[in-house]
Design an enzyme around this catalytic site. Structure first.
Site, PDB file in Angstrom:
ATOM      1  CG  PHE A 108      39.919  -8.083  21.981  1.00  0.00           C
ATOM      2  CD1 PHE A 108      39.308  -7.318  22.972  1.00  0.00           C
ATOM      3  CD2 PHE A 108      39.265  -9.221  21.533  1.00  0.00           C
ATOM      4  CE1 PHE A 108      38.085  -7.693  23.508  1.00  0.00           C
ATOM      5  CE2 PHE A 108      38.037  -9.609  22.058  1.00  0.00           C
ATOM      6  CZ  PHE A 108      37.448  -8.836  23.052  1.00  0.00           C
TER       7      PHE A 108
ATOM      8  CB  ALA B 260      27.391 -24.114  13.050  1.00  0.00           C
TER       9      ALA B 260
ATOM     10  CD  GLU C  17      23.471 -24.569  17.230  1.00  0.00           C
ATOM     11  OE1 GLU C  17      23.256 -24.723  16.005  1.00  0.00           O
ATOM     12  OE2 GLU C  17      24.303 -23.746  17.673  1.00  0.00           O
TER      13      GLU C  17
ATOM     14  N   PRO D  37      39.552 -16.367   5.452  1.00  0.00           N
ATOM     15  CG  PRO D  37      40.376 -17.392   3.527  1.00  0.00           C
ATOM     16  CD  PRO D  37      39.093 -17.091   4.268  1.00  0.00           C
TER      17      PRO D  37
ATOM     18  CD  GLU E 160      22.560 -17.453  30.825  1.00  0.00           C
ATOM     19  OE1 GLU E 160      22.557 -16.252  31.131  1.00  0.00           O
ATOM     20  OE2 GLU E 160      23.046 -18.347  31.539  1.00  0.00           O
TER      21      GLU E 160
END
Length: 179
Positions: free
Chosen positions: A12, A73, A93, A111, A135
């Site tokens: 993917f 973050a 942010e 992990p 957005e």
């Protein structure tokens, strides 16, 4: 660093990450296949105001169906150094620009299935410049004392792993900030 995933088959391809099939031989000599989420990495920031309060955010997370208490973050953009991502995400942010951003630590997020490495920073000498949200983001800022933030971890109000890890690391080892 993750060269072993370069040859893995892509199952993917997404906008933020890929999923690859990692084939390897186990200690038993048998072949194994694991799905690996290949992520560019991210930063997490601990913004500290001049009065010692820390800035947490309330961030709507549609994937888990909750609005979480978090530290700011964000994902590394291609070719972007973690410190540059930290400076960009802090403004986006929280609406604060930092005079000082110092590396605290780094750690793997999950992990067992994902290559996402988180780079934790402490941001100081903050100047308010206004949020610049991406957005679709719904984020509010909340200055709290460190004691309030730690109590929110203890009582389960904060259950975001990167936020918990960074706050607890800073509480325990905060004087070890690295340049």
């Amino acid at each position: 660093m993750l060269d072993h995933l370069q040859e893995a088959q892509t199952a993917f391809h997404g906008a933020r990450f890929d999923v690859r099939l990692l084939k390897f031989t186990g200690h038993d000599g048998r072949p194994h296949v694991r799905e690996a989420v290949v992520h560019p990495g991210a930063v997490v920031l601990l913004p500290v105001l001049a009065d010692g309060r820390v800035i947490l955010i309330r961030n709507r997370r549609p994937v888990v169906g909750e609005t979480l208490w978090e530290l700011p973050a964000g994902t590394l953009e291609e070719g972007e150094a973690p410190a540059a991502t930290a400076a960009r995400e802090l403004i986006e942010e929280t609406g604060y620009q930092a005079g000082s951003i110092v590396k605290l630590t780094e750690f793997w997020a999950t992990p067992g299935i994902c290559t996402e490495k988180l780079h934790a920073y402490v941001a100081r000498e903050l100047k308010e410049v206004g949020q610049d949200l991406d957005e679709g983001e719904e984020i509010s800022i909340h200055p709290l004392t460190m004691e309030q933030a730690l109590a929110m971890i203890a009582d389960g109000t904060i259950h975001d792993a990167k936020t918990m890890a960074t706050l607890l690391f800073y509480e325990r080892f905060g004087m070890t900030e690295k340049k």
